[in-house]
Structure formats: C-alpha cells, structure tokens
Design an enzyme around this catalytic site. Structure first.
Site, PDB file in Angstrom:
ATOM      1  N   HIS A 267      -7.254  -5.524  10.101  1.00 34.79           N
ATOM      2  CA  HIS A 267      -6.987  -5.175   8.703  1.00 34.79           C
ATOM      3  C   HIS A 267      -5.682  -5.808   8.213  1.00 34.79           C
ATOM      4  CE1 HIS A 267      -4.788  -1.069   9.533  1.00 34.79           C
ATOM      5  NE2 HIS A 267      -3.965  -2.072   9.608  1.00 34.79           N
TER       6      HIS A 267
ATOM      7  N   ASN B 141      -7.676  -3.937  14.317  1.00 30.34           N
ATOM      8  CA  ASN B 141      -9.047  -4.269  13.899  1.00 30.34           C
ATOM      9  C   ASN B 141      -9.066  -5.410  12.876  1.00 30.34           C
ATOM     10  OD1 ASN B 141      -8.056  -3.089  11.605  1.00 30.34           O
ATOM     11  ND2 ASN B 141      -9.505  -1.398  11.534  1.00 30.34           N
TER      12      ASN B 141
ATOM     13  N   GLU C  64      -9.789  -2.548   5.336  1.00 30.39           N
ATOM     14  CA  GLU C  64     -10.422  -2.360   6.642  1.00 30.39           C
ATOM     15  C   GLU C  64     -11.641  -3.283   6.770  1.00 30.39           C
ATOM     16  OE1 GLU C  64      -8.910  -0.669   8.752  1.00 30.39           O
ATOM     17  OE2 GLU C  64      -7.991   1.122   7.919  1.00 30.39           O
TER      18      GLU C  64
ATOM     19  N   ASP D 178       0.820  -1.211   0.000  1.00 33.47           N
ATOM     20  CA  ASP D 178       0.000   0.000   0.000  1.00 33.47           C
ATOM     21  C   ASP D 178       0.856   1.265   0.000  1.00 33.47           C
ATOM     22  OD1 ASP D 178       0.903  -0.445   2.604  1.00 33.47           O
ATOM     23  OD2 ASP D 178      -1.065  -0.983   3.362  1.00 33.47           O
TER      24      ASP D 178
HETATM   25  P1  PGA Z   1       2.161  -2.175  12.644  1.00 31.94           P
HETATM   26  O1  PGA Z   1       0.978  -2.104  11.593  1.00 31.94           O
HETATM   27  O2  PGA Z   1       3.132  -3.160  12.091  1.00 31.94           O
HETATM   28  O3  PGA Z   1       2.728  -0.795  12.695  1.00 31.94           O
HETATM   29  O4  PGA Z   1       1.561  -2.626  13.929  1.00 31.94           O
HETATM   30  C1  PGA Z   1       0.456  -3.284  11.082  1.00 31.94           C
HETATM   31  C2  PGA Z   1      -0.799  -2.971  10.321  1.00 31.94           C
HETATM   32  O5  PGA Z   1      -1.506  -2.025  10.709  1.00 31.94           O
HETATM   33  O6  PGA Z   1      -1.088  -3.689   9.352  1.00 31.94           O
END
Ligand code: PGA
Length: 250
Positions: free
Chosen positions: A138, A136, A143, A67
């Site tokens: 994702h 959450n 999302e 992304d």
């Molecule tokens: P993080 O993010 O590695 O900074 O915890 C992971 C994500 O939100 O997919």
C-alpha cells in the site's frame, strides 16, 4: 524509476532529507507531500538537524499529508496531525496554517475529501511527495485493489494494516477502522515521488515492486510505473530479496 541503495536506515534518512532540503532551497515555495509511519521519522530528524544547523527555512513552504485516521481528534496523540507535530512541525519554522492534513473530523467526510483535492489543486500540486510502502504494497492508505483513478477518499483499513499500526495504540480495538487518504491519482499527479523503504519487513514489498514493472491494482505501489519521476531510496535490508542484476536495472 530510479533506485538509490543505502547501507542502512540512517543513510536512507540522510539521502531522503538531502532531496527535500534541495527542493526547499531551490524552490522556497515548494509544496511538499508528507507521510507518517516509522520510515520517515529519521528523515524528519535530519530536516530538523539541518534547520537548526544551517537554517533552511520553511516559512514559504506548504505541506500536505497523505492521510489521516477517521474518528480521532486531531489532538489525539495517535492522530497523524499529532505525529507530524511531534516528529517535525514543532521544530521547524513552517507556519501552522501552511500544513494540511485531511479533515477527518468533518461532519461531511465526502465533502472533506473533495476539499482536500481542491486544496492541493489551489496550491498548484505537489512538487515532491514522500511515501513509505506497506508490507502489502500500500501507498498512503491505498490498499490492494484500490482503483488508480481515485482521488482523496475514505478507506476501510485492512486487518493487516490495523495490526501493523496497533503498536502505536493500547490495543488493536483502539486502531481506527477507517481513514481518509489521498488517492493514487493524487500521488501520480505529484511532480516527483520519493519512496522510502527500510528493514527486512519491507523486503518482500520492495522485491515485488522492483520486479513488477507493470502497474497492477492488486499491488498499489506498482502504480508508480505510471509516473515519470520516481526515486526509491531503500536500504540493504529492504533490498535483501533483490539480486544484483535486478538492482542494476534501475
Ligand atoms: P511504516 O509504514 O513507515 O510505519 O513502515 C509505511 C506504510 O505503511 O506506508
């Protein structure tokens, strides 16, 4: 789905890096799907260490990132392009023109999404996709509620995700509201998925993932039950809500 339990973040990172290094050694032209965020930083450090010590080479590898934020120039220090440059690309021998991220500065964003899918298709698909998991559930920026049939697309970031990512910005208002993300369909088309999770703040998401067993669009990571080859590498803190019996089921 296979679960590898590790003591801590460092062991998770080494385990994930070993898988990536094995992929590249056994298949020097591997197509690797990369993720940003705190979770894979240690993995990338291990790749750099291995590259310096043992010379694992990335000259024939291609990478595609999950992304990118919309509205940030790729040279902006908060763009995911800059993140990859800082945490991995600057220190390995991956040619710059073999590292792809969605082009979120394109005049025609919908076209940029189509081109990204086409790029992945032309490369022959992703061999090994690295994923983190959001609190959450994702994956990428898909999302809760995202259709599992989506390919690369534009998303409006949820307040939770923007707040979780605000730590990298001066203030919450500076966090972009939209991003381009590979869709769940792209992720499911990769040949092997490596999902990494570390720390207490991922414990609920990991417990929900391991308990869910069924794909459910309200919890994006559960899409991985549709994939034949998923390896979850999680440390003790991330597994704290999963009992021994549940752990053994994987
Ligand atoms: P993080 O993010 O590695 O900074 O915890 C992971 C994500 O939100 O997919």
């Amino acid at each position: 789905m296979k679960l590898i339990r590790t003591k801590n973040y460092e062991e998770m990172s080494r385990t994930a890096a070993d898988k990536l290094i094995n992929e590249v050694k056994s298949h020097p032209q591997a197509i690797i799907g990369l993720a940003t965020g705190d979770t894979p930083v240690g993995t990338y450090e291990e790749l750099i260490r291995d590259h310096n010590q043992y010379g694992t080479s990335y000259t024939q590898v291609y990478t595609v990132n999950l992304d990118e934020y919309i509205g940030l120039d790729q040279n902006d220090s908060n763009s995911y392009k800059s993140f990859m440059q800082t945490h991995l690309f600057h220190a390995i021998d991956l040619p710059e023109n073999q590292a792809f991220l969605p082009n979120s500065m394109a005049a025609d964003i919908e076209e940029a999404c189509r081109q990204y899918d086409e790029k992945i298709r032309q490369l022959g698909g992703v061999d090994l996709q690295v994923l983190g998991i959001g609190q959450n559930g994702h994956i990428g920026f898909n999302e809760p509620g995202s259709s599992f049939a989506m390919t690369t697309h534009v998303v409006e970031l949820t307040d939770n995700t923007r707040k979780a990512n605000a730590r990298f910005f001066k203030q919450l208002e500076d966090v972009p509201t939209h991003a381009i993300t590979m869709g769940i369909k792209n992720i499911l088309e990769s040949r092997h998925v490596l999902l990494l999770a570390s720390g207490h703040n991922k414990a609920e998401a990991v417990a929900k993932l391991l308990a869910s067993k069924q794909p459910d669009e309200h919890f994006p990571a559960s899409a991985l039950y549709l994939h034949p080859r998923v390896t979850v590498i999680a440390d003790e803190e991330a597994l704290v809500l999963v009992n021994e019996q549940e752990r053994r089921a994987f």
